[in-house]
Design a protein around this motif. Structure first.
Motif, PDB file in Angstrom:
ATOM      1  N   UNK A  93      -5.499   0.355   3.524  1.00  0.00           N
ATOM      2  CA  UNK A  93      -6.201   1.642   3.479  1.00  0.00           C
ATOM      3  C   UNK A  93      -7.429   1.642   4.392  1.00  0.00           C
TER       4      UNK A  93
ATOM      5  N   UNK B  67       0.800  -1.230   0.000  1.00  0.00           N
ATOM      6  CA  UNK B  67       0.000   0.000   0.000  1.00  0.00           C
ATOM      7  C   UNK B  67       0.829   1.274   0.000  1.00  0.00           C
TER       8      UNK B  67
ATOM      9  N   UNK C 283      -0.658  14.659   1.227  1.00  0.00           N
ATOM     10  CA  UNK C 283      -1.584  14.203   2.264  1.00  0.00           C
ATOM     11  C   UNK C 283      -0.888  13.641   3.503  1.00  0.00           C
ATOM     12  N   UNK C 284       0.410  13.356   3.403  1.00  0.00           N
ATOM     13  CA  UNK C 284       1.115  12.765   4.538  1.00  0.00           C
ATOM     14  C   UNK C 284       1.048  11.257   4.588  1.00  0.00           C
ATOM     15  N   UNK C 285       0.545  10.640   3.537  1.00  0.00           N
ATOM     16  CA  UNK C 285       0.494   9.177   3.528  1.00  0.00           C
ATOM     17  C   UNK C 285       0.044   8.683   2.168  1.00  0.00           C
ATOM     18  N   UNK C 286      -0.035   7.330   2.028  1.00  0.00           N
ATOM     19  CA  UNK C 286      -0.405   6.753   0.738  1.00  0.00           C
ATOM     20  C   UNK C 286      -1.842   6.252   0.752  1.00  0.00           C
ATOM     21  N   UNK C 287      -2.558   6.578  -0.289  1.00  0.00           N
ATOM     22  CA  UNK C 287      -3.841   5.964  -0.617  1.00  0.00           C
ATOM     23  C   UNK C 287      -4.284   6.539  -1.951  1.00  0.00           C
TER      24      UNK C 287
ATOM     25  N   UNK D 294     -13.373  -1.251   1.247  1.00  0.00           N
ATOM     26  CA  UNK D 294     -13.062   0.103   0.791  1.00  0.00           C
ATOM     27  C   UNK D 294     -12.383   0.826   1.944  1.00  0.00           C
ATOM     28  N   UNK D 295     -11.232   1.426   1.668  1.00  0.00           N
ATOM     29  CA  UNK D 295     -10.486   2.095   2.732  1.00  0.00           C
ATOM     30  C   UNK D 295     -10.135   3.514   2.347  1.00  0.00           C
ATOM     31  N   UNK D 296     -10.363   4.432   3.258  1.00  0.00           N
ATOM     32  CA  UNK D 296     -10.062   5.842   2.954  1.00  0.00           C
ATOM     33  C   UNK D 296      -8.874   6.349   3.761  1.00  0.00           C
ATOM     34  N   UNK D 297      -8.280   5.462   4.572  1.00  0.00           N
ATOM     35  CA  UNK D 297      -7.210   5.942   5.444  1.00  0.00           C
ATOM     36  C   UNK D 297      -5.863   5.988   4.714  1.00  0.00           C
ATOM     37  N   UNK D 298      -4.925   6.656   5.349  1.00  0.00           N
ATOM     38  CA  UNK D 298      -3.607   6.793   4.741  1.00  0.00           C
ATOM     39  C   UNK D 298      -2.635   5.804   5.364  1.00  0.00           C
ATOM     40  N   UNK D 299      -1.761   5.255   4.527  1.00  0.00           N
ATOM     41  CA  UNK D 299      -0.644   4.472   5.050  1.00  0.00           C
ATOM     42  C   UNK D 299       0.511   5.456   5.226  1.00  0.00           C
TER      43      UNK D 299
ATOM     44  N   UNK E  47      -5.785  -2.372  -0.295  1.00  0.00           N
ATOM     45  CA  UNK E  47      -7.044  -1.839   0.233  1.00  0.00           C
ATOM     46  C   UNK E  47      -7.254  -2.241   1.699  1.00  0.00           C
TER      47      UNK E  47
ATOM     48  N   UNK F  52      -6.934   6.540  -3.354  1.00  0.00           N
ATOM     49  CA  UNK F  52      -8.256   7.197  -3.303  1.00  0.00           C
ATOM     50  C   UNK F  52      -8.122   8.688  -2.994  1.00  0.00           C
ATOM     51  N   UNK F  53      -7.001   9.075  -2.369  1.00  0.00           N
ATOM     52  CA  UNK F  53      -6.791  10.484  -2.057  1.00  0.00           C
ATOM     53  C   UNK F  53      -6.076  11.230  -3.181  1.00  0.00           C
TER      54      UNK F  53
ATOM     55  N   UNK G 113     -11.512  13.186   3.468  1.00  0.00           N
ATOM     56  CA  UNK G 113     -12.168  12.512   4.596  1.00  0.00           C
ATOM     57  C   UNK G 113     -11.750  13.074   5.963  1.00  0.00           C
ATOM     58  N   UNK G 114     -10.576  13.665   6.048  1.00  0.00           N
ATOM     59  CA  UNK G 114     -10.118  14.201   7.333  1.00  0.00           C
ATOM     60  C   UNK G 114     -10.679  15.607   7.591  1.00  0.00           C
TER      61      UNK G 114
END
Lengths: 614, 117
Positions: free
Chosen positions: A104, A69, B4-8, A204-209, A101, B10-11, B81-82
C-alpha cells in the motif's frame, strides 16, 4: 498496464542515511515471480561470499508477493537475508498486516543495507522515508517499541516490524516481530536487524494495489474462497489452529520429548487444542483478509502467570517449549512463549536449546547455573534460561545465545551428540525417525533444519505418494517426493501464500489468481519450475557462502539412537540410509555426487551464471 | 475494489479497529446518524440526507475542507487521497459492495425502522 505489482523496490542505506527506489525488471518477475524468488535472486546478486551476516554488507529484505495486499486469501510476506545462525540463505515468513502495508505504500519490497551509527527506526509514509532516532526505544521489548512508535507518530493504524532486546543483543536466533503475534521467527533475522542498529520499521500506505483484470480476478477469488470452505483441513485449522497437531504428533510418535530423546509424551493432550481452549482461548483472529482465522487469541486467566494476553500456542512452540522440556502446564508454556515473543527470539530454537541444556546438565556435561536446578520439567529453570539467553547474561546465557550448533561445539564432543539441528538451524518439532522422508527434507532444506520446505509427514503416514505405495521407514523413493515438495513450496513462496491456504485452494486457482492479477500468463507447472530454479540458485548461493555439502546430514540423535517409543519404536535413520537418500536426491536434482548443481541443469533453469563456484 | 479501482483497507468505507494486542476487534460502520455532525459542520452544504435517510456527499459541492472528517466521532468520513474529496459509506444505493464481496458472510444490510419516524 495495470498489475498487482507496484514495480518498485525501496532500498534504504543506513550507513549513508539515504534511500532510493529501484525498478523491478520484467526478467525478475518472469523468472522469480516475487517473495522468496525476488529475495533469493537479490541476495545472490548483492551478498558476496565471506560477507559477515552481522556486518554492514549484509542486506535485510522484506519481500511481498504479487498477490499480497489483494483480496486473494492468505497472502503473506517474507524476510530474506544471510543468516547469522547458519551462515547461509535465510527466508522467514510472516502473516499479519505488515506485508500488505508495504504494497500500500507503493513497494514490492524493502531492501535495507548498511549500518546506522546509532539506534534508529525507519518511518515510511508512502513516498516519504525518514530515518529517525531510536535511542529512547533501545532496550524496550517488541510490543513496547510498537506501542511507543504509534504514540509518537500519533497514529494507531501504522504497521510496525520491530525487534526486542534479543535482536539488539544479537542473539543469533532473534526474530522480527510483525504485528500482531506474527513473527519472521526463524534463523536470526532479528539479529541482523539489531546489527544494523535498526529497532523498527513503521509503515503507512495510502496507495491502491491494482489488478490487471479485475473481473477475472474477483471470480478467481470467489473460487478460492469456495475451495477453502470445502476443505476439511481448513475447517480443522479454523477450529483449532495448529494446536491439534500435538495429539497427532504424539500418536504417531513424532513429538519431541526431553530434547527429542522420545517421540511421545504422556501428558501431550494438556498442551493440545482442548487444554489451550480451556485455559487460554477467547476468540479467533486472522491475518489481514484471511477467512481461515487460525489464530486463537486469549489470555491466561489463572495461576502464576494470569493476566498475560496470548495468541494460540502454535504446535511448534507447544512441543518445543512444552513436551520437549517435559512441561505439561499450557499456561507455563504460554508464559515462556510470550517471553520469547517480547524479547523477540524464536521460541522454537529457544525451546530446542533449553532442552539441550537440560539434558546436558542432567548428564553432567555442563554444570547447573548457581541456584538453579537445570533439569527437565523445571519451569523456573526454563524461564531463567529465556531471560539469560535474551539478555546474554551469565556464562550459559552467553553460550546458548549462539544457537545449539555453536554452543555444543564450544562445550565439546559429548555435547555435540545432544545438539539437534541441521546446518545450525535448530530442528523443528517433528522427530524424523518414524518418517525417513522428513529426515531427508531436514538434510537438504535450503535454510537448515526446517519442516516447511517439504512436509512429508502426512504422505508418509498415509503410505502413499502420487498413487504409489510408500514405506515411511524405508529410505527408498523418498528423494522424488522431497524434491517435488521442495520445488512446490519454493514456487508457492514466491506468491507468498500461507501453507494453510494451499490445503484448500487448488493449484489451478492459484495460477489463475496470479494470471488475472498480473497479466502474466501462469500455470501450475510454471510455479513449480520457478521453485526448482530458486532451489538451485539458493544451493549455489549457499555453496558460494562456504556450505560444505557434507553438512547435508541429520543430528547424531536421529542417526545413532533408535526411537524408544511410539509406533516406529526401534527405528533410526542410519548413516547408510542417509547416504542412500542423499545420492538418490542429488541424482534426481541434476547435481553431482558431492551435491553440487551441474551446469546442464542450471542452464535448463536459465541460471547458468550461478555455476562454477569454488 | 469496485469503488476505488484497487485494494487498500484504508480506503474502505468501514473499518475494524484492533486493540489490546489484537485481542479485541471492534468494527465501525457509518451510523447515518440522526444528528449527523458531518452534515452539521459542512460549510458548503455538500452533505445531505437523501429520501432513504442516507447521509450522502455531493463531490461537486465538496470544497475538501475536511471538517466532516474531523468531527465524525467514529472516523467514518475521510478525504480520498486522490481526489481530496470527502467520502463516506452511502450504502451503494442500497446494495452494498462490501456485503456482496465478504467471503465469510460476516456483513449484512439490516434496516432498523425508518430514521424519519
Amino acid at each position: 498496464m495495470s498489475s498487482a505489482y507496484t514495480n518498485k523496490l525501496l532500498m534504504i542505506d543506513l550507513s549513508r542515511e539515504s534511500f532510493e527506489t529501484l525498478p523491478v525488471s520484467n526478467d525478475l518477475k518472469k523468472d522469480f515471480i516475487g517473495g522468496k524468488g525476488f529475495g533469493a535472486k537479490l541476495l545472490y546478486d548483492m551478498v558476496l561470499p565471506e560477507t559477515d551476516p552481522l556486518g554492514k554488507d549484509n542486506v535485510l529484505m522484506f519481500m511481498t508477493g504479487p498477490l499480497t495486499g489483494t483480496m486473494a486469501p492468505a497472502m503473506r510476506g517474507c524476510v530474506v537475508t544471510k543468516s547469522p545462525l547458519t551462515g547461509i540463505f535465510l527466508d522467514s515468513y510472516f502473516g499479519g498486516s505488515f506485508a500488505p502495508e508495504i504494497k500500500y505504500a507503493g513497494y514490492d519490497g524493502l531492501i535495507i543495507k548498511g549500518q546506522a551509527k546509532k539506534p534508529v527506526y525507519i518511518w515510511i509514509n508512502d513516498d516519504t522515508v525518514e530515518i529517525r532516532d531510536a535511542w529512547h526505544l533501545w532496550g524496550t521489548d517488541t510490543l513496547k517499541a510498537n506501542e511507543q512508535i504509534k504514540t509518537e507518530l500519533n497514529d494507531d493504524t501504522i504497521k510496525i516490524a520491530s525487534i526486542g532486546q534479543a535482536g539488539e543483543n544479537q542473539v543469533l536466533f532473534a526474530l522480527v516481530c510483525c504485528e500482531y503475534n506474527r513473527q519472521a521467527g526463524r534463523g536470526g533475522a532479528g539479529a541482523v536487524m539489531g546489527s544494523k542498529n535498526l529497532k523498527a520499521i513503521a509503515i503507512k500506505g495510502s496507495k491502491l494495489v491494482s489488478i490487471h483484470d479485475p473481473k477475472r480476478f474477483t471470480k478467481a477469488c470467489a473460487t478460492a474462497f469456495k475451495e477453502l470452505e470445502a476443505s476439511p483441513d481448513v475447517e480443522a485449522f479454523r477450529v483449532a489452529g495448529t494446536a491439534a497437531s500435538v495429539d497427532f504428533a504424539n500418536e504417531t510418535g513424532l513429538l519431541p520429548h526431553k530434547n527429542y530423546q522420545n517421540g511421545t509424551f504422556s501428558k501431550a493432550s494438556k498442551l493440545a487444542d482442548k487444554g489451550q481452549a480451556r485455559h487460554l482461548w477467547l476468540g479467533s483472529a486472522a491475518c489481514m483478509g484471511c477467512p481461515i482465522r487460525c489464530s486463537k487469541i486469549g489470555a491466561i486467566r489463572s495461576g502464576k502467570y494470569k493476566g498475560t494476553i496470548t495468541d494460540i500456542i502454535e504446535y511448534e512452540s507447544a512441543a518445543l517449549m512444552g513436551s520437549n522440556l517435559d512441561i505439561s502446564d499450557i499456561r507455563a508454556v504460554a508464559h515462556l512463549t510470550k517471553l520469547c515473543d517480547l524479547y523477540g527470539m524464536d521460541s522454537m530454537s529457544c525451546g530446542n536449546l533449553i532442552g539441550f541444556a537440560m539434558e546436558a546438565c542432567e548428564k553432567g556435561v555442563i554444570p547447573s547455573p548457581q541456584g538453579i536446578s537445570l533439569c527437565f520439567g523445571n519451569i523456573d529453570a526454563a524461564e531463567y534460561l529465556v531471560h539469560a539467553i535474551a539478555n546474554r547474561t551469565g556464562e550459559l546465557g552467553m553460550l546458548l545465545s549462539k544457537g545449539v550448533k555453536q554452543a555444543s561445539e564450544e562445550i565439546g564432543i559429548t555435547a555435540i551428540d545432544l545438539a539437534v539441528h541441521a546446518k545450525g538451524l535448530e530442528s523443528p518439532a517433528w522427530g524424523p525417525r518414524g518418517v525417513s522422508g522428513m529426515g531427508l527434507a531436514y538434510m537438504t532444506t535450503d535454510r537448515g533444519g526446517c519442516h516447511q520446505r517439504g512436509f512429508t509427514v502426512t504422505y508418509e503416514l498415509s503410505g502413499e505418494w502420487k498413487g504409489a505405495p510408500l514405506d515411511p521407514l524405508s529410505p527408498k523413493g523418498k528423494a522424488r517426493m522431497v524434491i517435488a515438495l521442495q520445488n512446490y513450496s519454493a514456487g508457492r513462496d514466491t506468491l507468498v501464500n500461507c501453507d494453510f491456504g494451499s490445503y484448500g485452494i487448488s493449484d489451478d486457482t492459484y495460477a489463475e489468481l496470479l494470471s488475472a492479477a498480473t497479466g502474466q500468463k501462469t500455470d501450475p507447472a510454471t510455479l513449480v519450475e520457478t521453485g526448482e530454479r530458486i532451489w538451485n540458485l539458493v544451493r549455489c548461493f549457499n555453496l558460494a557462502q562456504g556450505l560444505d555439502p557434507k553438512k547435508d546430514t541429520l543430528a547424531p540423535r536421529f542417526v545413532n539412537e533408535p526411537l524408544p517409543d511410539g509406533p516406529s519404536k526401534g527405528h533410526r535413520i542410519s548413516a547408510e540410509d542417509m547416504d542412500y537418500m542423499r545420492q538418490e536426491y542429488y541424482q534426481l536434482r541434476g547435481w553431482d555426487k558431492k551435491g553440487i548443481p551441474l551446469d546442464k541443469r542450471l542452464n535448463q533453469l536459465r541460471i547458468a551464471y550461478a555455476g562454477h563456484h569454488k | 475494489m469496485d469503488l476505488t479501482g484497487g485494494y487498500n483497507p484504508r480506503r474502505a468505507r468501514l473499518l475494524i479497529e484492533l486493540k489490546t494486542e489484537n485481542l479485541y476487534h471492534i468494527p465501525a460502520v457509518c451510523n447515518q446518524c440522526e444528528n449527523a455532525y458531518c452534515m452539521n459542520v459542512c460549510p458548503s452544504k455538500a452533505i445531505q440526507r437523501n429520501d432513504d435517510g442516507i447521509v450522502c456527499i455531493d463531490p461537486d459541492k465538496c470544497i475538501s475542507c475536511g471538517l466532516c472528517a474531523q468531527f465524525c466521532p467514529i472516523g467514518m468520513v475521510t478525504l480520498d487521497p486522490d481526489t481530496q474529496k470527502a467520502v463516506k459509506c452511502e450504502l451503494c444505493q442500497g446494495e452494498p459492495l462490501c456485503v456482496e464481496v465478504c467471503p465469510t458472510f460476516a456483513l449484512e444490510l439490516v434496516y432498523r425502522g425508518n430514521i424519519n419516524e
